[in-house]
Design a protein around this motif. Sequence first.
Motif, PDB file in Angstrom:
ATOM      1  N   ARG A   1       0.875  -1.178   0.000  1.00 40.37           N
ATOM      2  CA  ARG A   1       0.000   0.000   0.000  1.00 40.37           C
ATOM      3  C   ARG A   1       0.907   1.220   0.000  1.00 40.37           C
ATOM      4  O   ARG A   1       1.388   1.650   1.056  1.00 40.37           O
ATOM      5  CB  ARG A   1      -0.917   0.016   1.221  1.00 40.37           C
ATOM      6  N   PRO A   2       1.149   1.808  -1.168  1.00 40.81           N
ATOM      7  CA  PRO A   2       2.133   2.893  -1.257  1.00 40.81           C
ATOM      8  C   PRO A   2       1.844   4.064  -0.334  1.00 40.81           C
ATOM      9  O   PRO A   2       2.760   4.624   0.267  1.00 40.81           O
ATOM     10  CB  PRO A   2       2.069   3.299  -2.733  1.00 40.81           C
ATOM     11  N   ARG A   3       0.558   4.442  -0.198  1.00 44.06           N
ATOM     12  CA  ARG A   3       0.248   5.605   0.636  1.00 44.06           C
ATOM     13  C   ARG A   3       0.499   5.305   2.120  1.00 44.06           C
ATOM     14  O   ARG A   3       0.947   6.162   2.865  1.00 44.06           O
ATOM     15  CB  ARG A   3      -1.204   6.046   0.415  1.00 44.06           C
ATOM     16  N   GLN A   4       0.219   4.076   2.540  1.00 43.20           N
ATOM     17  CA  GLN A   4       0.489   3.708   3.926  1.00 43.20           C
ATOM     18  C   GLN A   4       1.997   3.652   4.184  1.00 43.20           C
ATOM     19  O   GLN A   4       2.470   4.073   5.236  1.00 43.20           O
ATOM     20  CB  GLN A   4      -0.153   2.354   4.244  1.00 43.20           C
ATOM     21  N   ALA A   5       2.740   3.119   3.216  1.00 39.88           N
ATOM     22  CA  ALA A   5       4.196   3.085   3.350  1.00 39.88           C
ATOM     23  C   ALA A   5       4.767   4.494   3.395  1.00 39.88           C
ATOM     24  O   ALA A   5       5.706   4.778   4.157  1.00 39.88           O
ATOM     25  CB  ALA A   5       4.803   2.307   2.182  1.00 39.88           C
ATOM     26  N   PHE A   6       4.206   5.410   2.595  1.00 40.20           N
ATOM     27  CA  PHE A   6       4.669   6.801   2.579  1.00 40.20           C
ATOM     28  C   PHE A   6       4.371   7.485   3.910  1.00 40.20           C
ATOM     29  O   PHE A   6       5.217   8.199   4.464  1.00 40.20           O
ATOM     30  CB  PHE A   6       3.997   7.542   1.427  1.00 40.20           C
ATOM     31  N   LEU A   7       3.185   7.239   4.449  1.00 41.16           N
ATOM     32  CA  LEU A   7       2.819   7.824   5.742  1.00 41.16           C
ATOM     33  C   LEU A   7       3.739   7.303   6.845  1.00 41.16           C
ATOM     34  O   LEU A   7       4.171   8.063   7.725  1.00 41.16           O
ATOM     35  CB  LEU A   7       1.356   7.501   6.062  1.00 41.16           C
ATOM     36  N   ALA A   8       4.075   6.008   6.792  1.00 40.38           N
ATOM     37  CA  ALA A   8       4.976   5.439   7.798  1.00 40.38           C
ATOM     38  C   ALA A   8       6.361   6.068   7.703  1.00 40.38           C
ATOM     39  O   ALA A   8       7.000   6.334   8.739  1.00 40.38           O
ATOM     40  CB  ALA A   8       5.069   3.923   7.613  1.00 40.38           C
ATOM     41  N   ALA A   9       6.845   6.310   6.491  1.00 42.67           N
ATOM     42  CA  ALA A   9       8.157   6.941   6.332  1.00 42.67           C
ATOM     43  C   ALA A   9       8.141   8.373   6.856  1.00 42.67           C
ATOM     44  O   ALA A   9       9.127   8.846   7.433  1.00 42.67           O
ATOM     45  CB  ALA A   9       8.580   6.913   4.865  1.00 42.67           C
ATOM     46  N   LEU A  10       7.018   9.075   6.673  1.00 46.16           N
ATOM     47  CA  LEU A  10       6.899  10.431   7.225  1.00 46.16           C
ATOM     48  C   LEU A  10       6.895  10.393   8.752  1.00 46.16           C
ATOM     49  O   LEU A  10       7.497  11.244   9.405  1.00 46.16           O
ATOM     50  CB  LEU A  10       5.622  11.097   6.720  1.00 46.16           C
ATOM     51  N   LEU A  11       6.217   9.392   9.317  1.00 43.77           N
ATOM     52  CA  LEU A  11       6.202   9.265  10.781  1.00 43.77           C
ATOM     53  C   LEU A  11       7.600   8.951  11.309  1.00 43.77           C
ATOM     54  O   LEU A  11       7.969   9.400  12.396  1.00 43.77           O
ATOM     55  CB  LEU A  11       5.214   8.168  11.196  1.00 43.77           C
ATOM     56  N   PHE A  12       8.370   8.177  10.545  1.00 40.59           N
ATOM     57  CA  PHE A  12       9.756   7.929  10.947  1.00 40.59           C
ATOM     58  C   PHE A  12      10.540   9.243  10.991  1.00 40.59           C
ATOM     59  O   PHE A  12      11.407   9.431  11.849  1.00 40.59           O
ATOM     60  CB  PHE A  12      10.418   6.961   9.971  1.00 40.59           C
ATOM     61  N   SER A  13      10.242  10.156  10.086  1.00 44.22           N
ATOM     62  CA  SER A  13      10.925  11.455  10.075  1.00 44.22           C
ATOM     63  C   SER A  13      10.543  12.299  11.283  1.00 44.22           C
ATOM     64  O   SER A  13      11.248  13.258  11.607  1.00 44.22           O
ATOM     65  CB  SER A  13      10.597  12.214   8.785  1.00 44.22           C
ATOM     66  N   LEU A  14       9.416  11.957  11.916  1.00 46.35           N
ATOM     67  CA  LEU A  14       9.003  12.623  13.163  1.00 46.35           C
ATOM     68  C   LEU A  14       9.037  11.628  14.312  1.00 46.35           C
ATOM     69  O   LEU A  14       8.205  11.668  15.206  1.00 46.35           O
ATOM     70  CB  LEU A  14       7.591  13.188  13.021  1.00 46.35           C
TER      71      LEU A  14
END
Length: 486
Positions: A121-134
Amino acid sequence: VVLQAVFNLLIPDHAADAFSPPRPAPRGAGDALLERLLGGLGRWDAEHFLFIAERGYLLEHNCAFLPLFPLSLRALCWLLPCPGSLQPRGRLLLCAALLNALLSALAAAALLGLGRAVLRRPRQAFLAALLFSLSPAGVFMAAAYSESLFALLAFSAMWRLERGQSWLGALLFSLASGARANGLVNAGFLLYSRARSFALQLQAGSAPRRQLPLLWKRVPSLAFSAALMCAGVFLPFALFQYFAYLRFCGPGTGPARDIPEALLQLARDKGYRVAGVGGDKPPWCSQRFPVVYSYIQDTYWNVGFLRYFELRQIPNFLLALPVTLLGSWAAWTYVSTNPRHCLTLGLERGKSEERGKARDGFCGPAAFVYVVHATALLVFGFFCMHVQVLTRFLGSSSPILYWFAAHLLQEHEPLLWSTGTDNPTSGKPLLGKSPSPCGKGSSDNPVVRLLLNWRLMTPLGKSILGFFLGYWLLGLILHCNFLPWT
């Protein structure tokens, strides 16, 4: 980096009982400026890493910190054209800030690739990567710690393993075990990958029965390759233990004439054992398998099963409570959603997988081994470690913390359910929202969108983002001033 400089300037440093080696006063304006701007990145365990990068493994308890990150710091300082007037600490602080800025960004990219491969799920993976940045462990990703390096190597290795590049994954896992000791646990990914691949081949309905003996004949070669890859993961850690043995247990461990007297006095005052200085051999040298790492954890920091369960440690357990709850909730959600898959250890091909319609997202079958890994780290960290390090321990080692948070936000936060419609609740356009479909050609960022529409978020969404942002900010305030955030 800017915020830690501001907080470090405004808040006086706490007089913590932490390792703080003597160092000369700044030579010039450059050293004083770097200490003011980047000094907050050199607190707590960062003092050990900076000291090792400058002087090597001179003190016994420095051997609790594995060498890959200090070696990387030293190599970067050798490559960068730093002014010669700077003292070693100033150069190392600058290199640590630059190196971890790069490594943490690359780790987020690796987590994005891994998330796309596992979650599908690309959007879920993208959201998880953003959360890693925070990340709630964000200060440790920026400070002179090995967390960013370890996260990059571990996530990259997992990603390569998902793409079928087992030997490259094993190499990256091996490097990770040279950065942090918990990298040894990653050998389980290699063993599980081989076991699952073989089990699925046995269950392949299209495989003729005459091929089954051929598959069983492959067991010795599979076992040998798995053992070889696992040995590669353990090798850096074992070599470092041997290095420490030669350094502190062998005869003629090195001259002590270059050690400043102030450092020797600190060692005498604190009871630190110094390499090359006469005295009795450490007790661990006489063990059948002399492992300095476990001796240091036991002797210097009293790390062990249930040793931290004291009334005076209740504040530290409260600090670890959010990540403990989130990790436990993640494990329970996965097990309750996939009970049969968990009971069979993910080695049985499900009917949905046979039809090519396996569940995607966090609860999909591909996430099983990552949930087991995160749960094992959580249980070990809660019962056997200083519990306040649990947030950075999980935040730099497992993708589950970010995948599950992204899963919860996407499942329960209406603001993320659509990509091109207005807010159904108020009828007003969502702030931070691009009108273009699927975010194409736009800078649509789901985290920014949620923050700009904070009042419209659900209590669960506020709790998750509040935990990430609150710990991200609190870590900067406390850690950078030697306050209890280690």
